[in-house]
Design a protein around this motif. Sequence first.
Motif, PDB file in Angstrom:
ATOM      1  N   GLY A 320      -4.075   6.545  22.284  1.00 11.83           N
ATOM      2  CA  GLY A 320      -5.469   6.858  22.562  1.00 11.83           C
ATOM      3  C   GLY A 320      -6.311   5.604  22.596  1.00 11.83           C
ATOM      4  O   GLY A 320      -5.914   4.540  22.142  1.00 11.83           O
ATOM      5  N   SER A 321      -7.501   5.716  23.137  1.00 17.27           N
ATOM      6  CA  SER A 321      -8.422   4.584  23.169  1.00 17.27           C
ATOM      7  C   SER A 321      -9.741   4.987  22.529  1.00 17.27           C
ATOM      8  O   SER A 321     -10.086   6.159  22.478  1.00 17.27           O
ATOM      9  CB  SER A 321      -8.662   4.102  24.605  1.00 17.27           C
ATOM     10  N   GLY A 322     -10.463   4.012  22.015  1.00 16.75           N
ATOM     11  CA  GLY A 322     -11.727   4.294  21.346  1.00 16.75           C
ATOM     12  C   GLY A 322     -11.554   4.911  19.975  1.00 16.75           C
ATOM     13  O   GLY A 322     -12.492   5.495  19.430  1.00 16.75           O
ATOM     14  N   VAL A 323     -10.361   4.784  19.369  1.00 14.20           N
ATOM     15  CA  VAL A 323     -10.115   5.356  18.044  1.00 14.20           C
ATOM     16  C   VAL A 323     -10.827   4.498  16.991  1.00 14.20           C
ATOM     17  O   VAL A 323     -10.648   3.284  16.940  1.00 14.20           O
ATOM     18  CB  VAL A 323      -8.606   5.420  17.747  1.00 14.20           C
ATOM     19  N   ARG A 324     -11.606   5.159  16.155  1.00 11.21           N
ATOM     20  CA  ARG A 324     -12.438   4.436  15.197  1.00 11.21           C
ATOM     21  C   ARG A 324     -11.847   4.412  13.793  1.00 11.21           C
ATOM     22  O   ARG A 324     -11.199   5.357  13.359  1.00 11.21           O
ATOM     23  CB  ARG A 324     -13.842   5.046  15.158  1.00 11.21           C
ATOM     24  N   VAL A 325     -12.090   3.306  13.110  1.00  9.53           N
ATOM     25  CA  VAL A 325     -11.762   3.181  11.693  1.00  9.53           C
ATOM     26  C   VAL A 325     -13.038   3.484  10.927  1.00  9.53           C
ATOM     27  O   VAL A 325     -14.100   2.919  11.219  1.00  9.53           O
ATOM     28  CB  VAL A 325     -11.272   1.759  11.363  1.00  9.53           C
ATOM     29  N   ARG A 326     -12.940   4.400   9.944  1.00  5.21           N
ATOM     30  CA  ARG A 326     -14.129   4.876   9.237  1.00  5.21           C
ATOM     31  C   ARG A 326     -14.057   4.558   7.756  1.00  5.21           C
ATOM     32  O   ARG A 326     -12.990   4.305   7.199  1.00  5.21           O
ATOM     33  CB  ARG A 326     -14.294   6.380   9.473  1.00  5.21           C
ATOM     34  N   THR A 327     -15.216   4.582   7.115  1.00 10.74           N
ATOM     35  CA  THR A 327     -15.297   4.216   5.698  1.00 10.74           C
ATOM     36  C   THR A 327     -14.622   5.246   4.801  1.00 10.74           C
ATOM     37  O   THR A 327     -14.143   4.916   3.719  1.00 10.74           O
ATOM     38  CB  THR A 327     -16.757   4.057   5.262  1.00 10.74           C
ATOM     39  N   GLN A 328     -14.602   6.508   5.226  1.00 13.32           N
ATOM     40  CA  GLN A 328     -13.969   7.584   4.463  1.00 13.32           C
ATOM     41  C   GLN A 328     -13.121   8.423   5.405  1.00 13.32           C
ATOM     42  O   GLN A 328     -13.132   8.233   6.623  1.00 13.32           O
ATOM     43  CB  GLN A 328     -15.035   8.461   3.784  1.00 13.32           C
ATOM     44  N   ALA A 329     -12.390   9.383   4.841  1.00 16.56           N
ATOM     45  CA  ALA A 329     -11.484  10.216   5.624  1.00 16.56           C
ATOM     46  C   ALA A 329     -12.215  11.393   6.256  1.00 16.56           C
ATOM     47  O   ALA A 329     -11.804  12.552   6.134  1.00 16.56           O
ATOM     48  CB  ALA A 329     -10.334  10.696   4.746  1.00 16.56           C
ATOM     49  N   THR A 330     -13.318  11.093   6.939  1.00 14.19           N
ATOM     50  CA  THR A 330     -14.103  12.111   7.631  1.00 14.19           C
ATOM     51  C   THR A 330     -14.662  11.529   8.926  1.00 14.19           C
ATOM     52  O   THR A 330     -14.884  10.316   9.030  1.00 14.19           O
ATOM     53  CB  THR A 330     -15.301  12.595   6.775  1.00 14.19           C
ATOM     54  N   THR A 331     -14.945  12.394   9.885  1.00 16.12           N
ATOM     55  CA  THR A 331     -15.539  11.931  11.148  1.00 16.12           C
ATOM     56  C   THR A 331     -17.031  11.685  11.009  1.00 16.12           C
ATOM     57  O   THR A 331     -17.637  11.102  11.907  1.00 16.12           O
ATOM     58  CB  THR A 331     -15.316  12.971  12.258  1.00 16.12           C
ATOM     59  N   THR A 332     -17.616  12.098   9.893  1.00 13.02           N
ATOM     60  CA  THR A 332     -19.051  11.894   9.690  1.00 13.02           C
ATOM     61  C   THR A 332     -19.355  10.624   8.911  1.00 13.02           C
ATOM     62  O   THR A 332     -20.517  10.237   8.789  1.00 13.02           O
ATOM     63  CB  THR A 332     -19.658  13.103   8.953  1.00 13.02           C
ATOM     64  N   SER A 333     -18.326   9.982   8.367  1.00 10.15           N
ATOM     65  CA  SER A 333     -18.559   8.734   7.636  1.00 10.15           C
ATOM     66  C   SER A 333     -18.759   7.586   8.619  1.00 10.15           C
ATOM     67  O   SER A 333     -18.485   7.708   9.815  1.00 10.15           O
ATOM     68  CB  SER A 333     -17.381   8.436   6.694  1.00 10.15           C
ATOM     69  N   GLY A 334     -19.239   6.471   8.128  1.00 10.05           N
ATOM     70  CA  GLY A 334     -19.579   5.352   8.997  1.00 10.05           C
ATOM     71  C   GLY A 334     -18.389   4.780   9.737  1.00 10.05           C
ATOM     72  O   GLY A 334     -17.291   4.650   9.196  1.00 10.05           O
ATOM     73  N   ALA A 335     -18.613   4.424  11.021  1.00  7.78           N
ATOM     74  CA  ALA A 335     -17.576   3.788  11.824  1.00  7.78           C
ATOM     75  C   ALA A 335     -17.605   2.283  11.562  1.00  7.78           C
ATOM     76  O   ALA A 335     -18.634   1.632  11.710  1.00  7.78           O
ATOM     77  CB  ALA A 335     -17.794   4.075  13.295  1.00  7.78           C
ATOM     78  N   MET A 336     -16.465   1.734  11.156  1.00  7.66           N
ATOM     79  CA  MET A 336     -16.379   0.310  10.840  1.00  7.66           C
ATOM     80  C   MET A 336     -16.053  -0.525  12.070  1.00  7.66           C
ATOM     81  O   MET A 336     -16.562  -1.633  12.239  1.00  7.66           O
ATOM     82  CB  MET A 336     -15.318   0.086   9.760  1.00  7.66           C
ATOM     83  N   THR A 337     -15.175  -0.019  12.911  1.00  5.74           N
ATOM     84  CA  THR A 337     -14.783  -0.719  14.130  1.00  5.74           C
ATOM     85  C   THR A 337     -13.996   0.242  15.003  1.00  5.74           C
ATOM     86  O   THR A 337     -13.715   1.376  14.601  1.00  5.74           O
ATOM     87  CB  THR A 337     -13.928  -1.968  13.813  1.00  5.74           C
ATOM     88  N   THR A 338     -13.660  -0.204  16.196  1.00  5.56           N
ATOM     89  CA  THR A 338     -12.833   0.562  17.127  1.00  5.56           C
ATOM     90  C   THR A 338     -11.540  -0.193  17.354  1.00  5.56           C
ATOM     91  O   THR A 338     -11.553  -1.403  17.584  1.00  5.56           O
ATOM     92  CB  THR A 338     -13.561   0.763  18.469  1.00  5.56           C
ATOM     93  N   LEU A 339     -10.409   0.500  17.303  1.00  8.68           N
ATOM     94  CA  LEU A 339      -9.118  -0.147  17.475  1.00  8.68           C
ATOM     95  C   LEU A 339      -8.865  -0.481  18.942  1.00  8.68           C
ATOM     96  O   LEU A 339      -9.239   0.288  19.827  1.00  8.68           O
ATOM     97  CB  LEU A 339      -7.990   0.774  16.993  1.00  8.68           C
ATOM     98  N   PRO A 340      -8.195  -1.600  19.212  1.00 11.98           N
ATOM     99  CA  PRO A 340      -7.705  -1.826  20.570  1.00 11.98           C
ATOM    100  C   PRO A 340      -6.765  -0.685  20.954  1.00 11.98           C
ATOM    101  O   PRO A 340      -5.958  -0.232  20.124  1.00 11.98           O
ATOM    102  CB  PRO A 340      -6.959  -3.159  20.467  1.00 11.98           C
ATOM    103  N   ALA A 341      -6.849  -0.202  22.169  1.00  6.62           N
ATOM    104  CA  ALA A 341      -6.072   0.964  22.587  1.00  6.62           C
ATOM    105  C   ALA A 341      -4.576   0.718  22.423  1.00  6.62           C
ATOM    106  O   ALA A 341      -4.030  -0.264  22.923  1.00  6.62           O
ATOM    107  CB  ALA A 341      -6.388   1.310  24.030  1.00  6.62           C
ATOM    108  N   GLY A 342      -3.913   1.617  21.693  1.00  3.53           N
ATOM    109  CA  GLY A 342      -2.467   1.561  21.542  1.00  3.53           C
ATOM    110  C   GLY A 342      -1.948   0.508  20.597  1.00  3.53           C
ATOM    111  O   GLY A 342      -0.743   0.248  20.554  1.00  3.53           O
ATOM    112  N   VAL A 343      -2.811  -0.095  19.788  1.00  2.00           N
ATOM    113  CA  VAL A 343      -2.378  -1.188  18.916  1.00  2.00           C
ATOM    114  C   VAL A 343      -1.570  -0.678  17.732  1.00  2.00           C
ATOM    115  O   VAL A 343      -1.723   0.477  17.299  1.00  2.00           O
ATOM    116  CB  VAL A 343      -3.612  -1.977  18.420  1.00  2.00           C
ATOM    117  N   GLU A 344      -0.695  -1.517  17.205  1.00  2.49           N
ATOM    118  CA  GLU A 344       0.052  -1.219  15.991  1.00  2.49           C
ATOM    119  C   GLU A 344      -0.815  -1.571  14.787  1.00  2.49           C
ATOM    120  O   GLU A 344      -1.468  -2.621  14.781  1.00  2.49           O
ATOM    121  CB  GLU A 344       1.332  -2.057  15.981  1.00  2.49           C
TER     122      GLU A 344
END
Length: 394
Positions: A320-344
Amino acid sequence: MMTLKSARGTVRAGVLTAALAALVCTTATTTFAAFAESPPPRPAAAQAEVPAGVTAGVAVFDRQTGTFTEQLNTSTQFRSASVVKLLIALDVLWNRSPDTLPAADRARIDTMLRGSDDTAASTFWANNGSGAIVDRMVARLGLTDTARPPATHPGYWGYTALSARDTVKIYRHLLDSAPAATRDYLLGDLRQSTRCATDGYDQHFGIAGSFNRPWAVKQGWSGFSSGGCTATTAKAAATAGEPEGAAPAPAGADAVDLSRPALHTTGVVGTGDRSIVAVFTLHPGGTSYGKAYTDIGRLTRSLNVPGASRPAGTWIGTWGSGVRVRTQATTTSGAMTTLPAGVEVLVSCQKRGQQVSQPPYLNDWWAHLPQYGGYMTNIYLSSPENQVPGVPVC
């Protein structure tokens, strides 16, 4: 009832549900990458493991013993991309103390080295003689494979030719010969390398992703259209001092490749800056940033780097692309960054959190990514099950 991912092989992504709109900016069709456990400690006689399709130049120098532990195509010239910013900064500070710099120039060096800012590099390049900067540094440091950009592209500092062995010489000068004030200032900036560069690319690949601190890095990238951190790159028109679609390198066996996507990681690793590491890579045309990021990570992790400490966890592919890393295990918590698409990514543990839906799949497990300090939903990990086998619970 939760639908497991065990039958999934290739994802055919559809329209995202409202629940995922806050999590994923864009969904792409992609094939799951295989995931691998963290490699065991490398033996003393380790050899660089170059992923298929990648052209690499590698040098690892142990300052404690004064010997190279890895050498592969060390004299091969690559276009430097942003690694040349090391020479630009050293040229600015030649025969002067950082304390004497005008505030504006000091700020430019800081952002040029920490965030790999291209505007700052272009300002120094234009003001200080362009290719003459490279000529001066070649003479001062005794570089043998470094050359100014070709006459057809004089303003493109990212087209400076550079090799792995010359990069080791640059770091050895900085560590062992440069005035202490210059050494401490420039290495201080390299130790503060930001995850997201000023152009929106995630620059913590290679050395920064393979080893625990202490490290100091200067990275380089060129020829990619999107690099994570943000859903849309901040600068679509140019990367590393070269516009998209620039003319290919002049013909000839010794011509520096200006066309294939390039990704480089250079720096020092370990207590007392024991090891100098230089890894230059070229990738097949059309390679995504996430794929190149993963490949240079695997190559760097395969190296024998004395004094390096390796992070604990399991390396797992994503999709997937645009997958976000968040501060907590919820979609409502703050987005810290976006992963490069398909990265390990490196996963340290997993826990249950908000249930996420990607029809026909549901998953309430979230992975902790220690190098980001946040969480991503397991639904975008390349795992056969919702709960990744072998990864501990947080």
